[in-house]
Design a protein around this motif. Sequence first.
Motif, PDB file in Angstrom:
ATOM      1  N   LYS A 102       0.801  -1.218   0.000  1.00 49.88           N
ATOM      2  CA  LYS A 102       0.000   0.000   0.000  1.00 49.88           C
ATOM      3  C   LYS A 102       0.839   1.277   0.000  1.00 49.88           C
ATOM      4  O   LYS A 102       0.525   2.219  -0.756  1.00 49.88           O
ATOM      5  CB  LYS A 102      -0.949  -0.016   1.199  1.00 49.88           C
ATOM      6  N   ASP A 106       0.228   3.928  -3.040  1.00 47.47           N
ATOM      7  CA  ASP A 106      -0.240   5.281  -2.763  1.00 47.47           C
ATOM      8  C   ASP A 106       0.697   6.315  -3.383  1.00 47.47           C
ATOM      9  O   ASP A 106       0.243   7.296  -3.991  1.00 47.47           O
ATOM     10  CB  ASP A 106      -0.337   5.519  -1.258  1.00 47.47           C
ATOM     11  N   ASN A 109       0.366   6.138  -7.361  1.00 47.47           N
ATOM     12  CA  ASN A 109      -0.849   6.789  -7.854  1.00 47.47           C
ATOM     13  C   ASN A 109      -0.735   8.311  -7.783  1.00 47.47           C
ATOM     14  O   ASN A 109      -1.132   9.026  -8.713  1.00 47.47           O
ATOM     15  CB  ASN A 109      -2.061   6.338  -7.039  1.00 47.47           C
ATOM     16  N   THR A 115      -5.079   5.188 -11.228  1.00 47.22           N
ATOM     17  CA  THR A 115      -6.206   4.883 -10.334  1.00 47.22           C
ATOM     18  C   THR A 115      -6.224   3.393  -9.997  1.00 47.22           C
ATOM     19  O   THR A 115      -7.258   2.726 -10.106  1.00 47.22           O
ATOM     20  CB  THR A 115      -7.539   5.295 -10.995  1.00 47.22           C
ATOM     21  N   VAL A 117      -6.188   0.273  -7.506  1.00 51.73           N
ATOM     22  CA  VAL A 117      -6.707   0.050  -6.154  1.00 51.73           C
ATOM     23  C   VAL A 117      -6.415  -1.389  -5.718  1.00 51.73           C
ATOM     24  O   VAL A 117      -6.408  -2.312  -6.536  1.00 51.73           O
ATOM     25  CB  VAL A 117      -8.226   0.317  -6.075  1.00 51.73           C
ATOM     26  N   ALA A 243      -4.068  -6.185  -7.179  1.00 52.52           N
ATOM     27  CA  ALA A 243      -4.557  -4.835  -7.446  1.00 52.52           C
ATOM     28  C   ALA A 243      -5.118  -4.744  -8.858  1.00 52.52           C
ATOM     29  O   ALA A 243      -4.693  -5.475  -9.758  1.00 52.52           O
ATOM     30  CB  ALA A 243      -3.434  -3.820  -7.264  1.00 52.52           C
ATOM     31  N   GLU A 246      -9.230   0.933 -10.866  1.00 46.76           N
ATOM     32  CA  GLU A 246     -10.494   1.205 -10.203  1.00 46.76           C
ATOM     33  C   GLU A 246     -11.659   0.985 -11.158  1.00 46.76           C
ATOM     34  O   GLU A 246     -11.644   1.434 -12.310  1.00 46.76           O
ATOM     35  CB  GLU A 246     -10.520   2.643  -9.683  1.00 46.76           C
ATOM     36  N   GLN A 249     -13.049  -4.044  -9.736  1.00 45.65           N
ATOM     37  CA  GLN A 249     -13.152  -4.893  -8.545  1.00 45.65           C
ATOM     38  C   GLN A 249     -14.265  -5.926  -8.646  1.00 45.65           C
ATOM     39  O   GLN A 249     -14.191  -6.991  -8.031  1.00 45.65           O
ATOM     40  CB  GLN A 249     -13.381  -4.033  -7.289  1.00 45.65           C
ATOM     41  N   SER A 287      -7.166   0.892   4.292  1.00 45.71           N
ATOM     42  CA  SER A 287      -7.620   2.021   3.477  1.00 45.71           C
ATOM     43  C   SER A 287      -6.603   3.147   3.519  1.00 45.71           C
ATOM     44  O   SER A 287      -5.718   3.159   4.363  1.00 45.71           O
ATOM     45  CB  SER A 287      -8.972   2.531   3.994  1.00 45.71           C
TER      46      SER A 287
END
Length: 287
Positions: A102, A106, A109, A115, A117, A243, A246, A249, A287
């Motif tokens: 993560k 982060d 991105n 994008t 996720v 991953a 976006e 999912q 998150s």
Amino acid sequence: MRKNIKLTALAAVTTALALGVTACGSSSDPAAAGSGGGKADENKPLIVAASPSPHADILNYVKDNLAAKEGLNLEVKEFTDYVLPNTATQQGSVGANYFQHKPYLDDFNKKNGTTIVPVVNVHLEPLGLYSKKVKSLADIKAGQTVAVPNDTTNEGRALQLLAANNLITLKEGVGTNAKLSDITDKKGLEFKELEAATVPRALNDVDAAVINGNYALEADLKPAQDALALEKAEGNPYANFLAVKEGSQDDPRIKKLAKLLNSDEVKKFIQDKYQGSVIPAFGTPQS
């Protein structure tokens, strides 16, 4: 995932991306790749970009042993850098990737306007505290020297590991980017900052050292047996995950793969194959 990442120049990345996508030989149709560009066809292959080890090894285990039972047509494409898997996922030449944690995503991105996720955590390559001079945490005393990686991500992880084991005290609220200046109580310890890859070679010169899992393996250390302390998998922000771009999912193929990557069979495969140098870290990414 190795943490001492060196991003190449933009021109080099652009050239490499063109070559990498061509090498994949995969459809550029986002719907076919499962990138959220249209309704995915469950019968078409789900192409996943991955680092060779342990990521591709784990995916290939799923492909060879579990995917067919779930009706999943899985293809694994190996990448040896940490830029192309995300750009390929964003552009749709692959449907997902599995290579990163993560904090890295982060930052990626933010810098690239992508994008991507996370979908589901799979494993952790734990940092460990090692020593050739002491046999337990209790033997680490004031006046001794501890080597830590000098890059931002790894040094923060190292200091959090030391704090979690009561060897130092950090400022309240300090997160994963902790620095030596954030230590409020060194408890008499001295610190030697080194490039992560060189830390194992310093073991004979210091009293203890915090070493990345991949470098520990290269130094013939067995994390589960040799480490005085290891990062815990539960709640760890450095868990590596599946991953997607976006919007992808809910692709049924992604859901199937996520389920398989968190299965009892994969857990046993990781435990048996890596013997503690890679540990299962299943669940929902932070998150």
